[in-house]
Design a protein around this motif. Structure first.
Motif, short mmCIF file in Angstrom:
data_model
loop_
_atom_site.label_atom_id
_atom_site.label_comp_id
_atom_site.label_asym_id
_atom_site.label_seq_id
_atom_site.Cartn_x
_atom_site.Cartn_y
_atom_site.Cartn_z
N SER A 178 -2.96 6.51 -7.34
CA SER A 178 -2.01 6.26 -5.99
C SER A 178 -0.72 5.15 -6.32
O SER A 178 0.62 4.86 -6.56
CB SER A 178 -2.69 5.93 -4.43
OG SER A 178 -3.69 6.52 -4.83
N ARG A 181 1.68 7.03 -8.21
CA ARG A 181 2.44 8.10 -7.29
C ARG A 181 3.71 6.83 -6.48
O ARG A 181 4.98 7.09 -6.42
CB ARG A 181 1.83 9.01 -6.23
CG ARG A 181 2.34 9.26 -5.16
CD ARG A 181 1.15 10.21 -4.32
NE ARG A 181 0.46 8.75 -3.09
CZ ARG A 181 1.08 8.62 -2.82
NH1 ARG A 181 1.73 8.86 -1.99
NH2 ARG A 181 0.06 7.82 -2.08
N ARG A 182 3.36 5.74 -5.88
CA ARG A 182 4.00 4.92 -5.46
C ARG A 182 5.06 3.89 -6.27
O ARG A 182 6.28 4.53 -6.12
CB ARG A 182 3.55 3.77 -4.69
CG ARG A 182 2.51 4.15 -3.74
CD ARG A 182 1.91 3.22 -3.73
NE ARG A 182 0.82 3.12 -2.41
CZ ARG A 182 -0.04 3.62 -2.51
NH1 ARG A 182 -1.30 3.06 -3.91
NH2 ARG A 182 -0.94 3.95 -1.29
N PHE A 185 8.00 6.99 -7.46
CA PHE A 185 8.49 7.35 -5.63
C PHE A 185 9.57 6.18 -5.53
O PHE A 185 10.38 6.52 -5.40
CB PHE A 185 7.81 6.95 -4.42
CG PHE A 185 9.00 7.33 -3.40
CD1 PHE A 185 9.19 7.83 -2.35
CD2 PHE A 185 8.59 5.72 -2.88
CE1 PHE A 185 10.03 7.74 -1.44
CE2 PHE A 185 9.45 5.85 -1.32
CZ PHE A 185 10.06 6.63 -0.92
N GLU A 213 6.26 11.32 4.42
CA GLU A 213 5.21 11.15 3.96
C GLU A 213 4.85 8.78 4.50
O GLU A 213 3.91 8.76 3.90
CB GLU A 213 5.34 11.51 2.57
CG GLU A 213 4.36 10.78 1.80
CD GLU A 213 4.73 10.96 0.04
OE1 GLU A 213 3.51 10.90 -0.38
OE2 GLU A 213 6.04 11.52 -0.10
N TYR A 214 6.02 8.83 4.46
CA TYR A 214 5.80 7.46 4.54
C TYR A 214 5.91 6.37 5.56
O TYR A 214 5.48 5.62 6.21
CB TYR A 214 6.76 6.66 3.32
CG TYR A 214 5.61 6.66 2.35
CD1 TYR A 214 4.86 6.13 1.72
CD2 TYR A 214 7.01 7.24 0.95
CE1 TYR A 214 4.24 6.55 0.72
CE2 TYR A 214 6.15 7.36 0.13
CZ TYR A 214 5.06 7.06 -0.54
OH TYR A 214 4.74 7.53 -1.64
N PRO A 294 3.54 7.25 9.79
CA PRO A 294 3.75 8.53 9.71
C PRO A 294 2.20 8.92 10.25
O PRO A 294 1.75 10.22 10.95
CB PRO A 294 3.59 9.06 8.57
CG PRO A 294 2.89 8.50 7.81
CD PRO A 294 3.68 6.63 8.27
N ASP A 302 0.80 0.91 1.03
CA ASP A 302 1.89 1.97 0.93
C ASP A 302 3.34 0.92 1.48
O ASP A 302 4.85 0.84 1.43
CB ASP A 302 1.83 2.98 1.19
CG ASP A 302 1.29 4.34 1.71
OD1 ASP A 302 1.79 3.84 -0.12
OD2 ASP A 302 1.34 4.89 2.06
#
Length: 568
Positions: A178, A181-182, A185, A213-214, A294, A302
């Motif tokens: 995660s 992934r962040r 991004f 997604e966010y 979301p 996040d």
């Protein structure tokens, strides 16, 4: 040996038992087997007496090495043997034979009973030993079971620990994935936001990056300037975020997000929570990024990532605003310095200037044309290194200085030499290139000089193209004393001279020489009559085939000078 005993009463049965025991002992049958034989025989004889009648016990030994003793109980009456069950057993001797006491009567019976007690005692001792052995094995089995249970407990604990370790490893792997992934991004989003200096494009790209997604919805509120009041923000939470510079969460329940202040519901967002993140700068927030989740709420990690994205978006927006301000100032200054070209009998001049389309599209490219006191016409084209407001200001100073120096006269080489000294003392860290051409009325000879600039291209009336590749001087402003020399070339009526900057001919993947060759090909292919009648159209026609790319990294300047032919 064979003995037959008749049994009709308990006394007969007792004698038969005693006789059997003695015979078994004499035959070498072990005490345990003797006891078992006597016990089984007693039980059988008791059953026979219960049934009644007369019975016959036959004891017989054989002469084999195994020394077997056979005992058979059958009814005495042969006619009744079919309805009465018989009993048969065999024991084998394993010990040495002993002498049998043949005494009968009460004395023999008593001795037999005492012998039977001895056998019983021996059996009981054997039984005791077996019980002790059984107890030992039971204790050993108990200890073994305890060890097995302890081992099972240890294995179960090890299994739980292993499962917990696997779960922790899986959780850590998921957390690391995660985080990757962040971070990925953030890197991709930063590249998207910083790839443009257009403010509207940056604002339009933000929702596309975050939805779905966010965030479910994304709104960007930008202040018009530092004097904008926070109360004009779309929601109270956004106003607080703009005023305090801290992210605000507005929802029915606290968000519990790190670094975010919880606020009561704002009454907007269609009942969904709102996350209001300021767009920070060192001076004051540029505005607020307002998002709805979301799902039901945001993951805390996040939320941290969204705050960092807002910071990067704010940097991109701030750069875009600064770029627009500098571009407007520099472009205004540059356009103001591009004065109208003079008109001279026998000489026509056309110019084109195109700013760069990639990056800060204002640079130091410039052109100028003016008369000297002796009637000569000076045409100049130059390029100051760099882009932006500073390059544009330096370009204006060079242009003004050149006009001032030209009032005192001087050849193109002398003018460039003075510009070189001027730039070196004025701005030691800025450099420039330039080429100057001087036309004298009625004189077919052109005098020109260059300083680090691409060479002029000359088209003669017969359509042939010549690159004026005489050795130029070094760049203007470098820490080097130089005297830039003049060059002359014959330029008969009908000739056209092209002066240009490197943005017209240079491409990163190809260099500058192929571009100069393409310029010569296009210039040589122009129609001579059109050059005489529509020089501006010819200048435009030169740009299109040479600037096929949609984006340019550098400014483009082009100056065409055409000597009128006789009769034009």
């Amino acid at each position: 040996m064979k003995r037959v005993l008749h049994i009709a009463s308990p006394t007969d049965a007792a004698l038969a038992r005693v006789t059997t025991a003695r015979l078994a002992a004499a035959h070498g049958v072990p005490a345990l087997e003797r006891t078992r034989l006597a016990t089984e025989l007693s039980a059988q004889l008791r059953e026979c007496l219960t049934k009644g009648g007369s019975w016959r016990l036959t004891l017989e030994t054989d002469g084999t090495e195994e020394r077997a003793l056979h005992a058979v109980v059958v009814p005495s009456d042969p006619e009744r043997s079919a309805v009465r069950a018989s009993w048969r057993t065999t024991v084998t001797s394993t010990e040495a034979a002993v002498a049998a006491d043949g005494a009968d009567g009460p004395t023999g019976l008593a001795e037999a009973l005492l012998g039977a007690d001895e056998d019983t005692a021996l059996v009981l001792e054997k039984l005791r030993q077996q019980e002790e052995l059984t107890e030992f094995h039971r204790e050993e089995l108990h200890q073994t079971n305890q060890g097995v249970l302890a081992l099972h407990a240890e294995l179960d604990a090890a299994g739980r620990a292993q499962r917990e370790a696997f779960a922790a490893e899986r959780h850590a792997r998921e957390e690391a994935e995660s985080a990757r992934r962040r971070l990925r991004f953030l890197a991709d989003a930063s590249a998207v936001l910083t790839s443009s200096l257009n403010l509207d494009a940056i604002v339009r790209r933000l929702p596309g990056l975050l939805v779905p997604e966010y965030a479910r919805t994304v709104d960007v509120w930008l202040s018009d300037g530092e004097d904008r009041r926070p109360s004009e923000a779309p929601t109270p939470a956004a106003a607080i975020a703009a005023r305090t510079g801290r992210p605000q969460y507005s929802g029915a329940t606290p968000g519990g997000l790190p670094g975010v202040v919880d606020q009561p519901p704002s009454g907007s967002g269609h009942g969904r929570p709102l996350l209001c993140i300021p767009l920070p700068t060192p001076r004051a927030p540029l505005g607020v990024l307002t998002l709805t989740p979301p799902g039901d709420r945001w993951d805390p990690d996040d939320a941290v990532m969204l705050i960092e994205l807002a910071r990067r978006a704010s940097t991109a927006i701030d750069h875009a605003r600064r770029y627009e301000v500098n571009r407007d100032i520099a472009e205004t200054l540059q356009r103001a310095l591009m004065t109208d070209l003079p008109t001279t009998p026998g000489l026509r001049i056309a110019a084109r200037y195109l700013p760069a389309t990639h990056g800060l599209n204002v640079g130091g490219d410039w052109y100028d044309a003016f008369r000297q006191p002796d009637g000569s016409l000076i045409a100049v084209i130059g390029d100051v290194t760099g882009h932006g407001l500073r390059a544009a200001v330096m370009m204006g100073q060079l242009r003004t200085a050149l006009r001032a120096y030209a009032v005192d006269g001087g050849s193109p080489g002398q003018l460039l030499t003075r510009l070189h000294t001027f730039l070196h003392h004025l701005q030691p860290d800025l450099y420039a290139t330039a080429v100057i051409a001087r036309f004298r009325p009625g004189d077919p000879e052109l005098t020109w000089a260059a300083a680090g600039h691409p060479p002029p291209v000359l088209r003669t009336p017969d359509g042939r193209v010549h690159t004026l590749a005489a050795k130029p001087g070094a760049m203007l402003g470098i820490p080097l004393k130089q005297d830039i020399g003049d060059h002359t070339v014959r330029m008969p009526p009908g000739s056209t001279l092209a002066l240009y900057t490197d943005g017209l001919v240079e491409r990163r993947a190809q260099g500058i020489d192929p571009g100069i060759a393409r310029l010569g090909d296009v210039l040589g292919g122009l129609d001579a009559d059109r050059l005489a009648t529509d020089l501006d159209g010819c200048a435009e026609g030169l740009l299109h085939p040479l600037l096929s790319d949609s984006e340019r990294d550098d400014d483009v300047c082009l100056l065409l000078c055409h000597i009128a032919a006789d009769g034009d």
